[in-house]
Design a protein around this motif. Structure first.
Motif, short mmCIF file in Angstrom:
data_model
loop_
_atom_site.label_atom_id
_atom_site.label_comp_id
_atom_site.label_asym_id
_atom_site.label_seq_id
_atom_site.Cartn_x
_atom_site.Cartn_y
_atom_site.Cartn_z
N UNK C 138 38.14 14.81 29.27
CA UNK C 138 38.58 13.77 30.22
C UNK C 138 37.49 12.74 30.43
N UNK C 139 36.25 13.23 30.53
CA UNK C 139 35.15 12.28 30.71
C UNK C 139 35.06 11.33 29.54
N UNK C 140 35.16 11.92 28.36
CA UNK C 140 35.07 11.09 27.15
C UNK C 140 36.22 10.08 27.10
N UNK C 141 37.37 10.57 27.48
CA UNK C 141 38.53 9.66 27.44
C UNK C 141 38.30 8.50 28.38
N UNK C 142 37.81 8.80 29.54
CA UNK C 142 37.59 7.75 30.54
C UNK C 142 36.54 6.77 30.06
N UNK C 143 35.43 7.32 29.54
CA UNK C 143 34.36 6.43 29.10
C UNK C 143 34.83 5.56 27.93
N UNK C 144 35.49 6.22 26.98
CA UNK C 144 35.94 5.48 25.79
C UNK C 144 36.93 4.40 26.18
N UNK C 145 37.75 4.71 27.17
CA UNK C 145 38.74 3.72 27.58
C UNK C 145 38.06 2.49 28.16
N UNK C 146 36.99 2.74 28.88
CA UNK C 146 36.25 1.60 29.43
C UNK C 146 35.73 0.72 28.30
N UNK C 147 35.14 1.38 27.32
CA UNK C 147 34.62 0.62 26.19
C UNK C 147 35.77 -0.16 25.53
N UNK C 148 36.85 0.56 25.34
CA UNK C 148 37.99 -0.06 24.65
C UNK C 148 38.47 -1.29 25.39
N UNK C 149 38.60 -1.15 26.69
CA UNK C 149 39.11 -2.28 27.46
C UNK C 149 38.18 -3.47 27.36
N UNK C 150 36.90 -3.20 27.39
CA UNK C 150 35.99 -4.33 27.37
C UNK C 150 35.81 -4.91 25.97
#
Ligand SMILES: Nc1ncnc2c1ncn2[C@@H]1O[C@H](COP(=O)(O)OP(=O)(O)OP(=O)(O)O)[C@@H](O)[C@H]1O
Ligand SMILES: Nc1ncnc2c1ncn2[C@@H]1O[C@H](COP(=O)(O)OP(=O)(O)OP(=O)(O)O)[C@@H](O)[C@H]1O
Ligand SMILES: O=P(O)(O)OC[C@H](O)CO
Ligand SMILES: [Mg+2]
Ligand SMILES: [Mg+2]
Lengths: 359, 345, 396, 350, 359
Positions: C138-150
């Motif tokens: 879940x942590x990875x998903x959240x972090x990766x999503x942030x990267x993805x969005x930006x």
């Protein structure tokens, strides 16, 4: 070879009866012509003899041996097809050589025969060409050549000269006659050309709707046709027929009343009751101009004049009945002229109502 | 006077041909000796057997026999590969395949993937074969015109046939993926990048398109040979008869091409039903199972995993074969009628 | 006599083994070693047929080791020093022999381990911290999503493979193996992760294309996206390293970040290809000789270093590795993998040697991708997975 | 007519463009793009490095980043177009990249390091053909051995296919015999199951016949292809029977009719089948793979396939070798397609 | 329609020159026959007119409009092919209907025209058959029918009657004449049959090796052939030629010494120097039997007698030179008989050594 005997040959294509009970014996070395109206079964009969088709009934014997079940390749015949059936992918030379190669004739001999045939058929310049590059008549000559080089025991020729010009036809006719004399091969020859049939054949077979009407020498057929059909078919232009009825008989002559009450006497072998319907035949060449008010004179009116140069064909109307007369040379007649004709009793033919010859 | 275009060879070339044909003639001549003897013995009908024999022999051993074995497979179960190691189960595999709540709804079947594949294949075949036929025919007709550089044009359309299915699948995958050539080419027109192969419709469309692309040349070539065999003089007669191009096509070309069209139809159909490699590489059967076709199912079941089920795969292939035989029979009965028609003479 | 080796390559290892074998040939002129280099398809599809027919090469590089274990030759009686083998390759010996036997049939040419790759540059550009070693999925998903969005890229991708999701499943407590050794029904642990995975696909956190773009068991990697810098986090495995070295080059920085944690563990999946001797060989002695040579520590070390593989040889793995590459990302990643191989959870070690793992993997991948494609509900998929596996078990 | 116009001689007489000419042109031009385009792209791609192959968006030509030697650095450095903060742009060489910042130097003024955000740089690229994709496989394995095997298989199989199939097709098209339809149907019916499905049974047959690991084992199962029989038979149906009649009158044996009449007249169909057979046999992969397990016997397709691993496929080699192995078939196609010319079977007839 | 004009037409097939500079004008509604030896280029010329082949040189105009570049379909002609070119997959009815459907003729009209043509050609029974199921002559009639139903402005007929029997040919000839009269269509007719050419054509074009030798009305050609070739070609059997040399001239007559020192006088338009080689032509039909010791009598010996029934063709040898004579009726001659012949100066033709007509 090769005596040929057809016994009660029948051939049907599905429901269509094409050959109906044909029996015929052809002697070894004989030249027989098949004539008959278009579609009467001449080609079919030839194909049956060749072994390309199997008869529906009856049997075929060559030299006394029943060959009905034997394939075309083993009957030892050669054939000129009405449609030529040249091998389109082979040059003319190869077309001619093919049959010889198949029978293992030696190379030089093949060469010699081809050269020979090519000279005779006047196709030397085209030996390297393919059939597709030839004119119709040239193709036809190749088709003849293909049969000739083979020197078979018997030839089957299906209208081999139909696409040649008059001059060439005459010389080809002579060549075929010479060939026949030289090879002593049996020849069966289908033609629509009366001159060919008359000059080449020992005997002529007249076919009609798959039946033989008459077999005989050319002059037999010309002079004593067995029936009205043969009479009409042999000779060009065809024989004129006048319908009439018997009035009486006298010393082998029958008195017949015909068009416009005109009376003619005709030789007759049989006595027929008076009043019976008969027909009288007269060849266009036998009609002469009536000089003066001779007896038996027939008054007609010219409807059409065809000038052939050497002769003139005159179409005339005798009380509503059409007559054709041929006069030698170029005549000064023209349409509408009145034309008194003379019908010599000696050259008249008499036929019964069913077509049987009576004279 | 057909065949005016046939030109006679230059003598040098003809000479060469003669020289080359000498050994062939010799061999064929030698073969002819026993052949003639046999012909003497049996007549023409015996010859039919001789001509069929080599083919039938090879065919029986290498095609028919394996097919029979394949059928026997379908009556066995287990993962063993060779028959003796397998257990006979009778019609069990077929029972599994046919175990359905409703045949119209694959999800009610035990073998739901099988039925999904069957349904997908049916739809695919209808569209692919139609498209294939039209494209191949159009191509053949156009290549049949008197083009200069004929060889070049033929090569253009035949070229994809030379490619292995894997390469075909791959090329088009590269073109169609989200960051692929197609999107790149479309971007100037304001299109957002799109995953063509993740969309059910487009994946299907391109499965059809790519398989047509890959094999069209094959059928076009067959048709081209057929077109060239139609005698020129018939076209000449038609021209004299004032026939328009469309009518020439409908009344002359099409009926006379029929024997070859039947070849193409039968082969195209069979191969469409058997479609596998290139679509497999292209879409893998996706998205979901929407482009998964019957052969992929068979492959997956029988070979892909280490736990193979060759019996079930064989049963599926037998069913597929039966369907194909029926379809082909229908086509052939049409062709038999046409056989007589197409004949000259 | 002749010793034929059937060998497939994923990268440059073919050249390496050829080199090593030529050295052997020089030293042993009496043994004629022939290397038949083939595609993986041959090993997968042709070899089984040959083996069942009692034919085949003398030695083969195989991945499907367990299911074909009955065909492997027991080298134990032929080896000079069986103990050396037990010590150094014993951990995986079970993967390639019939259950309950103590045969030595071969060794793993390399170990593979699944794990996550991170596009460090993207994280930096987005200003997102790379999650630490104990971070959860879940942590990875959240972090990766942030990267993805930006950065306008995809957040995560996992190869389309049942094997690949099994590590995460186990991390959430999944256990595939029933008490009788046969497959157990899919359990809550697996569902934990799979449902997350499906959700991430639906939300676009995971690039849906990867799983959706195939049916059945077809393998699909998401490596291309990662190579092209279009992916922040990519869960794949150690075998990608050399390809990355070659293709990414200097385009961005990437690191290997082990396997994220679930509720039960932080494990990846082991795997790899083994080199095994085949029972049907005519020259068992020579075969053993070749195997012995190849299993030697020096040879093993050189092979791993040159092929950029994680060595299976215990002694070599424990020692200092000097991978032959000047790409520091590769050095680092390989080291990270070697390290994280120690954290592999027990069920993950067992699975490669379990007969039914493939049945499990196939069922999961086929059905879950149907769910992602919208063809099926997740619950139906679970039911289908169980049925599929049952059918496989019944059929074999 | 324009130059383009002369390229295409129109069949329909008359001046001006008939609609069929327009359709022809559209079809041909789109053919070049659609059919040939991907192929051209394939050829170019075969010259790409693995990195360039994996690159998105893909380029048509094989590009590599240009490099330059800068004094003070041992290795050549890659060149980039850099947009400077003031909006101007410069060509700089990158020394190294740390995170999202690149350290650049101007090749002309090597001393000074410029720091650039990697978002602001784009590589300077040039077209370069990666010949290594071609040369390396050649060095690595026995290309010529594989080639020889492939040629043998292709030539032999094609020759046998042509002979055996045309014989069968002759019998099935020109003889009437009981069971003719049944034979035809049986032959067709076997088309119905794909090879991949009957591989295992076929394997047992090959094993029984001891053809395993023999090129004949590759050749024989493929030569009785139903496609060929069917294709030839349908074509032979259009050859007029009267030519066979003529040959029989010429005392030709049936065998002679077959090889001297039927075969030459079927040349277009034979050419088609020959092309197919060559393509099939040359590209055959699955079947040789099953039969051949020794590299001495490998055909090209099998041999070239070593680049397909389990987890990784080395596309750059595969593409290059695909291009190489395509060359012979393209040449053969170009040669054989000549025979697909006007059928002349009808022209011997009236 | 349709005046037709050929201007300097040349046609080569590769290196083969087939048509060499042919110019010809055909009037609207005219009936022109092309005759010439096999392979002289008749069919080729017809195909050029039809638009099926493009001339290598020259131009073709129809109704004054240059159509050289116009395709066959747009020239509005109908053609009977020498090879028939029937659509093998269509029934006879469909073969006939095809051209009409193409021009959107109404259904009942099509029906009517087919019925009409079928009756005229006597092919009603075969309307449902395919060409492959017909005899050669039947196919040919279908080929004619296909052109006839179209009612085009001009017909091109390539030996349309060659495969028909004599009787049918006569009736077809009449039908064609009637058709020509009714439709007033231009007709170009290739034939090898002299009778057809003579009776049907308004004008005859004699071709030889791709060149026009003479154009004229039938009797013009027959009576005043422009040269020896035409003289020999027109008329069957062909004209006899006696080689000889000029002795002198007198009142428009030339004295010629020929075979066996025999002297003949012939009308001559030109005076030629004595001693020049010439040839004398005489048609077989113009040779008569010499009665008694008449002057100009030619002693010959019979070598072959061909009995045609209505006439007798006698081949005779005059001092080594072959002569053919035709006598009406059946003669009692046989091979070996001596035969004194009379050659009437009035019917003799005189030709220069290069073939040019002198008389
Ligand atoms: N494709 C070709 N190549 C070479 N010469 C050809 C070709 N086609 C025809 N010819 C020649 O052209 C000449 C004229 O042919 P054409 O068919 O016009 O003759 P024709 O007068 O119709 O003869 P026939 O009366 O025999 O039908 C012939 O000598 C023929 O050999
Ligand atoms: N396949 C067939 N089916 C039905 N009838 C046929 C078939 N073939 C030929 N016929 C018919 O058989 C009859 C005889 O044909 P054949 O070809 O023997 O005639 P022919 O005497 O040679 O005529 P021609 O002089 O026109 O060539 C014709 O009426 C023809 O229509
Ligand atoms: O089964 P066929 O006849 O289509 O043959 C196909 C080729 O053998 C494919 O390689
Ligand atoms: Mg006939
Ligand atoms: Mg002609």
């Amino acid at each position: 070879m090769s005596g040929l005997e057809l016994r009660n040959i029948v051939k049907n294509f599905g429901a269509v009866e094409v050959i109906r009970d044909v029996s015929l014996a052809v002697n070894d070395g004989e030249f027989v012509a098949f004539v008959g109206p278009s579609g009467c079964g001449k080609s079919t009969l030839l194909r049956l003899i060749a072994g390309l088709d199997k008869p529906t009934g009856g049997s075929i014997a060559i030299d006394g041996k029943d060959v009905t079940e034997i394939g075309a390749a083993d009957r030892g015949l050669a054939m000129v097809f009405q449609s030529y059936a040249l091998y389109p992918h082979m040059s003319v030379r190869e077309n001619l050589a093919f049959g010889l190669e198949n029978t293992k004739v030696a190379k030089p001999e093949i060469e010699a025969r081809i050269t020979d045939a090519a000279r005779m058929l006047e196709i030397e310049p085209f030996l390297q060409r393919r059939p597709g590059q030839l004119s119709g008549g040239q193709r036809q000559r190749v088709a003849i050549g293909r049969a000739i080089v083979r020197r078979p025991d018997a030839f089957l020729l299906d209208e081999p000269l139909s696409n040649l010009d008059a001059e060439l036809r005459v010389s080809m006719r002579a060549e075929l006659a010479a060939l026949h004399a030289r090879l002593k091969a049996t020849m069966i020859y289908v033609t629509h050309d009366q001159v060919e049939a008359m000059t080449l054949a020992n005997r002529i077979v007249v076919l009609r709707s798959g039946r033989i009407e008459q077999v005989g020498t050319p002059l037999e057929l010309y002079n004593s046709p067995a029936n009205r059909f043969v009479a009409g078919f042999i000779g060009a232009p065809h024989m004129n027929f006048l319908e009439g009825s018997i009035i009486g008989h006298e010393n082998g002559y029958a008195e017949v009343e015909t068009v416009g009450g005109h009376r003619l006497s005709v030789t007759a072998r049989e006595t027929r009751p008076a009043g019976e319907r008969v027909s009288i035949g007269i060849r266009p060449q036998h009609i002469t101009l009536a000089d003066g008010a001779a007896a038996g004179r027939l008054d007609t009116r010219v409807t059409l004049v065809e000038e052939l140069g050497s002769e003139t064909v005159v179409h005339a109307d005798a009380s509503g009945k059409k007559l054709i007369a041929v006069f030698a040379g170029q005549q000064k007649m023209k349409s509408g002229d009145s034309l008194p004709l003379h019908l010599d009793p000696a050259v008249l033919h008499l036929f019964a109502e069913d077509g049987r010859r009576l004279s | 006077m057909a065949g005016k275009t046939v030109s006679s060879e230059p003598p040098a070339k003809a000479g060469l041909r003669q020289a080359l044909s000498a050994p062939v003639r010799l061999v064929m001549g030698l073969v002819d000796i026993p052949m003639r003897a046999w012909q003497k013995l049996t007549g023409l009908n015996g010859m039919a057997g001789v001509f069929l024999a080599p083919n039938m022999l090879i065919f029986t051993v290498f095609v028919l026999l394996p097919l029979v074995i394949n059928f026997i497979y379908s009556t066995t179960s287990g993962s063993a590969i060779f028959l003796p190691n397998r257990t006979y189960v009778g019609a069990e595999q077929y029972r599994i395949l046919f175990d359905c709540g409703s045949y119209l709804d694959p999800s009610t079947c035990a073998a739901d993937t099988f039925w999904a594949a069957v349904r997908n294949t049916a739809v695919f075949v209808v569209f692919q074969v139609t498209a294939m036929l039209i494209a191949a025919l159009a191509t053949a007709l156009i290549l049949n015109r008197e083009l200069s550089n004929r060889g070049f044009w033929r090569a253009v359309f035949f070229f994809p046939v030379l490619l292995s299915p894997v390469v075909v699948g791959l090329i088009w995958k590269w073109i169609l993926q989200r960051e692929g050539l197609l999107n790149y080419a479309l971007s100037p027109f304001g299109f957002e990048p799109f995953s063509w192969l993740s969309d059910r419709f487009w994946a299907f469309f391109f499965a059809v398109f790519v398989s047509v692309w890959a094999h069209m040349g094959f059928y076009a070539l067959i048709l081209l040979a057929g077109l060239q065999a139609i005698p020129k003089d018939l076209y000449e007669a038609a021209a004299m008869d004032k026939a328009s191009p469309t009518r020439i096509f409908r009344r002359i070309t099409l009926p006379l091409l029929m024997p070859n069209l039947i070849v193409v139809l039968v082969l195209a159909l069979i191969r469409a039903v058997q479609i596998f490699d290139e679509v497999f590489v292209l879409t893998g059967g996706g998205p979901g199972t929407s482009t998964m076709y019957i052969t992929q199912y068979i492959y997956e079941t029988g070979f892909a995993s280490s736990l193979r089920n060759p019996g079930l795969a064989s049963a599926a292939s037998i069913l597929m074969g039966i369907v194909l035989v029926i379809l082909t029979l229908i086509q052939l009965s049409a062709s038999n009628r046409n056989e007589k028609k197409g004949k000259r003479q | 006599g002749d010793v034929r080796i059937m060998w497939y390559s994923d990268g440059g290892e073919g050249a390496v083994i050829k080199d090593l074998l030529s050295r052997f040939s020089k030293a042993n002129p009496d043994v004629n070693v022939i290397l038949d280099e083939v595609s993986y398809d041959v090993v997968k599809e042709q070899l089984p047929v040959q083996l069942e027919a009692g034919k085949g090469p003398d030695i083969a590089r195989v991945t499907n080791l367990k299911a074909q274990a009955q065909h492997w030759l027991d080298l134990r009686p032929l080896l000079a020093d069986a103990k050396y083998w037990d010590d150094n390759f014993g951990a995986q010996a079970d993967w390639m022999r019939p259950d309950g036997s103590n045969a030595i049939t071969g060794f793993m040419t390399q170990l593979t381990l699944t794990g996550g790759f991170v596009n460090k540059t993207l994280f930096e550009q987005a200003g997102v911290e790379i999650p630490g070693p104990k971070a959860t999925w879940d942590d990875w998903a959240a972090a990766a999503k942030k990267v993805a969005d930006s950065q306008k890229v995809f957040a995560m991708a996992i190869d389309r493979s049942g094997h690949r999701v099994s590590g995460p499943n186990i991390s959430y407590g999944a256990n595939y193996i029933g008490s009788d050794g046969k497959p157990a029904p899919i359990d809550q642990g697996a569902k934990e992760f799979l449902s997350r995975f499906v959700k991430w696909n639906e939300e676009g956190i995971v690039n849906k294309d990867v799983w959706v773009s195939a049916a059945g068991t077809t393998y699909r990697a998401a490596a291309e996206d990662f190579i092209n810098g279009g992916l922040a986090y990519y869960y794949s495995g150690s075998w990608q390293i050399s390809a990355f070295a070659q293709k990414i080059g200097d385009s961005f920085d990437w690191v290997m970040a082990g396997s994220p944690c679930g509720t039960a563990a932080c494990t990846g999946m082991l795997g790899g290809a083994g080199l095994v001797a085949v029972k049907y060989t005519q020259n068992p002695k020579d075969v053993a000789k070749v195997m012995d040579y190849l299993a030697g520590a020096d040879v093993q070390k050189e092979f791993a270093e040159r092929s950029l593989f994680i060595p299976a040889h215990k002694g070599v793995a424990a020692g200092q590795m000097d991978f032959k590459t000047d790409n520091q990302h590769v050095q680092a990643a390989l080291k990270a993998f070697v390290e994280s191989s120690g954290q592999t959870a027990a069920p993950a070690v067992k699975l490669p040697g379990w007969k039914w793992s493939d049945a499990y993997y196939s069922a999961i991948v086929a059905r879950i991708s149907q769910v992602i494609a919208g063809e099926m509900k997740l619950d139906d998929a679970y039911a289908r997975i169980d049925e599929d596996i049952k059918a496989k078990v019944a059929g074999n | 007519m324009s130059a383009v116009g002369t390229f295409l001689l129109r069949r329909r007489g008359g001046r001006g463009w008939h609609w069929t000419d327009v359709v022809t042109w559209i079809w041909l031009i789109s053919g070049v793009f659609l059919m040939f385009g991907p192929a051209v792209w394939l050829v170019f791609s075969s010259f790409k490095t693995p990195a360039a192959l994996a690159e998105f968006p893909p380029s048509v030509l094989p590009y590599v980043t240009e490099q330059t030697v800068v004094p003070g650095h041992d290795k050549p450095l890659p060149l980039y177009n850099v947009v400077m903060p003031d909006g101007s742009s410069r060509v700089l060489a990158e020394v190294r990249r740390i995170g999202i910042m690149g350290q650049m130097v101007d090749p002309k003024q090597p001393g000074e390091i410029v720091k650039v955000n990697i978002k602001d740089r784009t590589p300077v690229r040039k077209v370069e053909f990666a010949a290594g994709n071609y040369t390396e496989p050649f060095q690595r394995f026995d290309f010529f051995l594989f080639l020889r095997n492939s040629v043998f298989v292709t030539v032999t199989a094609t020759a046998i296919t042509l002979i055996v199939n045309s014989m069968a097709a002759f019998a099935l098209s020109k003889y009437q015999f009981p069971g003719r339809t049944a034979v035809m149907l049986m032959i067709l019916a076997t088309l119905m199951v794909p090879l991949s499905v009957i591989v295992v049974p076929l394997y047992s047959v090959i094993g029984t016949l001891n053809l395993f690991d023999s090129l004949w084992g590759v050749i024989l199962p493929t030569v009785a292809t139903p496609t060929g029989v069917f294709l030839l038979r349908q074509y032979m149906l259009t050859i007029p029977d009267e030519l066979i009649d003529a040959a029989r009158m010429d005392k030709a044996s049936e065998w002679q009719i077959y090889w001297r009449i039927i075969l030459p007249l079927s040349a277009p169909a034979l050419a088609v089948l020959a092309i197919f057979s060559v393509v099939w046999r040359w590209n055959d992969f699955l079947w040789p793979l099953i039969v051949l397990s020794r590299k001495e016997l490998y055909t090209l397709q099998v041999g070239l396939n070593v680049y397909a691993g389990e987890l990784n496929v080395q596309w750059h080699y595969i593409l290059a070798m695909t291009v190489v192995s395509m060359i012979p078939v393209v040449l053969i196609f170009v040669f054989l397609q000549r025979f697909i010319t006007t059928g002349i079977a009808g022209s011997g007839l009236k």
